[in-house]
Design a protein around this motif. Structure first.
Motif, PDB file in Angstrom:
ATOM      1  N   PHE A 187     -10.719 -22.569  26.641  1.00 11.66           N
ATOM      2  CA  PHE A 187     -11.871 -21.740  26.305  1.00 11.66           C
ATOM      3  C   PHE A 187     -12.890 -21.718  27.439  1.00 11.66           C
ATOM      4  CE2 PHE A 187     -10.154 -21.847  22.146  1.00 11.66           C
ATOM      5  CZ  PHE A 187     -10.693 -20.756  21.491  1.00 11.66           C
ATOM      6  N   ARG A 237     -15.768 -17.989  22.279  1.00 12.69           N
ATOM      7  CA  ARG A 237     -15.981 -17.979  20.829  1.00 12.69           C
ATOM      8  C   ARG A 237     -14.644 -17.884  20.112  1.00 12.69           C
ATOM      9  NH1 ARG A 237     -20.384 -18.998  22.518  1.00 12.69           N
ATOM     10  NH2 ARG A 237     -22.388 -18.167  21.879  1.00 12.69           N
ATOM     11  N   TYR A 238     -14.603 -18.502  18.939  1.00 15.68           N
ATOM     12  CA  TYR A 238     -13.463 -18.446  18.029  1.00 15.68           C
ATOM     13  C   TYR A 238     -13.984 -17.801  16.756  1.00 15.68           C
ATOM     14  CZ  TYR A 238      -9.604 -20.275  15.146  1.00 15.68           C
ATOM     15  OH  TYR A 238      -8.538 -20.417  14.297  1.00 15.68           O
ATOM     16  N   LEU A 297     -16.348 -26.001  18.374  1.00 16.99           N
ATOM     17  CA  LEU A 297     -14.920 -26.248  18.591  1.00 16.99           C
ATOM     18  C   LEU A 297     -14.693 -27.685  19.054  1.00 16.99           C
ATOM     19  CD1 LEU A 297     -13.840 -22.925  20.332  1.00 16.99           C
ATOM     20  CD2 LEU A 297     -13.328 -23.646  17.995  1.00 16.99           C
ATOM     21  N   HIS A 316      -7.157 -11.514  21.706  1.00 16.32           N
ATOM     22  CA  HIS A 316      -7.669 -12.366  22.784  1.00 16.32           C
ATOM     23  C   HIS A 316      -8.444 -11.516  23.773  1.00 16.32           C
ATOM     24  CE1 HIS A 316      -4.534 -15.230  21.463  1.00 16.32           C
ATOM     25  NE2 HIS A 316      -5.276 -16.154  22.058  1.00 16.32           N
ATOM     26  N   LYS A 325     -11.511 -15.360  20.883  1.00 15.44           N
ATOM     27  CA  LYS A 325     -10.280 -15.343  20.099  1.00 15.44           C
ATOM     28  C   LYS A 325     -10.688 -14.931  18.697  1.00 15.44           C
ATOM     29  CE  LYS A 325      -6.245 -17.860  18.543  1.00 15.44           C
ATOM     30  NZ  LYS A 325      -5.492 -19.123  18.576  1.00 15.44           N
ATOM     31  N   ARG A 326     -10.189 -13.778  18.278  1.00 13.48           N
ATOM     32  CA  ARG A 326     -10.536 -13.212  16.971  1.00 13.48           C
ATOM     33  C   ARG A 326      -9.286 -13.164  16.109  1.00 13.48           C
ATOM     34  NH1 ARG A 326     -13.815  -7.835  15.351  1.00 13.48           N
ATOM     35  NH2 ARG A 326     -12.822  -7.501  13.323  1.00 13.48           N
ATOM     36  N   PHE A 337      -6.339 -24.669  13.676  1.00 10.67           N
ATOM     37  CA  PHE A 337      -6.774 -23.415  14.288  1.00 10.67           C
ATOM     38  C   PHE A 337      -5.619 -22.437  14.265  1.00 10.67           C
ATOM     39  CE2 PHE A 337      -9.109 -26.852  16.356  1.00 10.67           C
ATOM     40  CZ  PHE A 337     -10.403 -26.451  16.158  1.00 10.67           C
TER      41      PHE A 337
END
Length: 157
Positions: A29, A34-35, A60, A125, A139-140, A156
């Motif tokens: 990352f 962001r996740y 995270l 991504h 990462k959505r 995750f």
């Protein structure tokens, strides 16, 4: 970066999760990465609309430390997971401010003890290059059943 580098990155990122290599995964990352797991179909805003998850690098890191900790009793026995993914589709290769965009259909299985949960949807991504290496800017995860009640997602997707 070429197309194969981008596609390999997505597969390798999922493998680090499946192999529970949390520090290696976190290192993928970007510092501003962001996740995000939206709560609504085609949701555009993670700040003003509720999300299932929206985590920055600090959150995270806390989750990774919890998963790796020996005193995390909610992880006894430890959760395990598996990603089954289609080949990632490249949507753009850096034309938009150096951001590479990919989208991948997936089925994700998570298990702990005798519990087995399955989720499916699409992962997007947004990758950037930093010192010659790809890093995750966003990462959505869009779940197909985003509006269903969920048990706790421990790992995750």
């Amino acid at each position: 970066m070429n197309r194969d580098d981008l596609i390999d990155f997505v597969y390798d990122e999922a493998a680090t999760i499946d192999q529970m290599r949390w520090d290696d995964w976190l290192a993928l990352f970007h510092k501003d990465g962001r996740y995000w797991m939206p709560l609504e179909w085609q949701q555009e805003d993670p700040i003003l609309q509720p999300s299932l998850m929206y985590e920055d690098r600090l959150l995270l890191t806390v989750r990774v430390e919890r998963l790796a900790g020996e005193r995390t009793f909610s992880q006894k026995p430890k959760s395990r997971c598996h990603h089954l993914m289609e080949r990632p589709r490249i949507l753009s290769m850096g034309e938009d401010g150096g951001v590479h965009r990919l989208r991948t259909s997936f089925i994700y299985t998570e298990t702990r003890g005798d519990l087995l949960e399955r989720y499916s949807g699409w992962v997007s991504h947004e990758l950037v290059e930093v010192d010659g290496a790809l890093q995750i800017k966003l990462k959505r995860i869009d779940l197909i059943n985003f509006d269903a009640p969920f048990s706790n997602i421990q790992l995750f997707i």
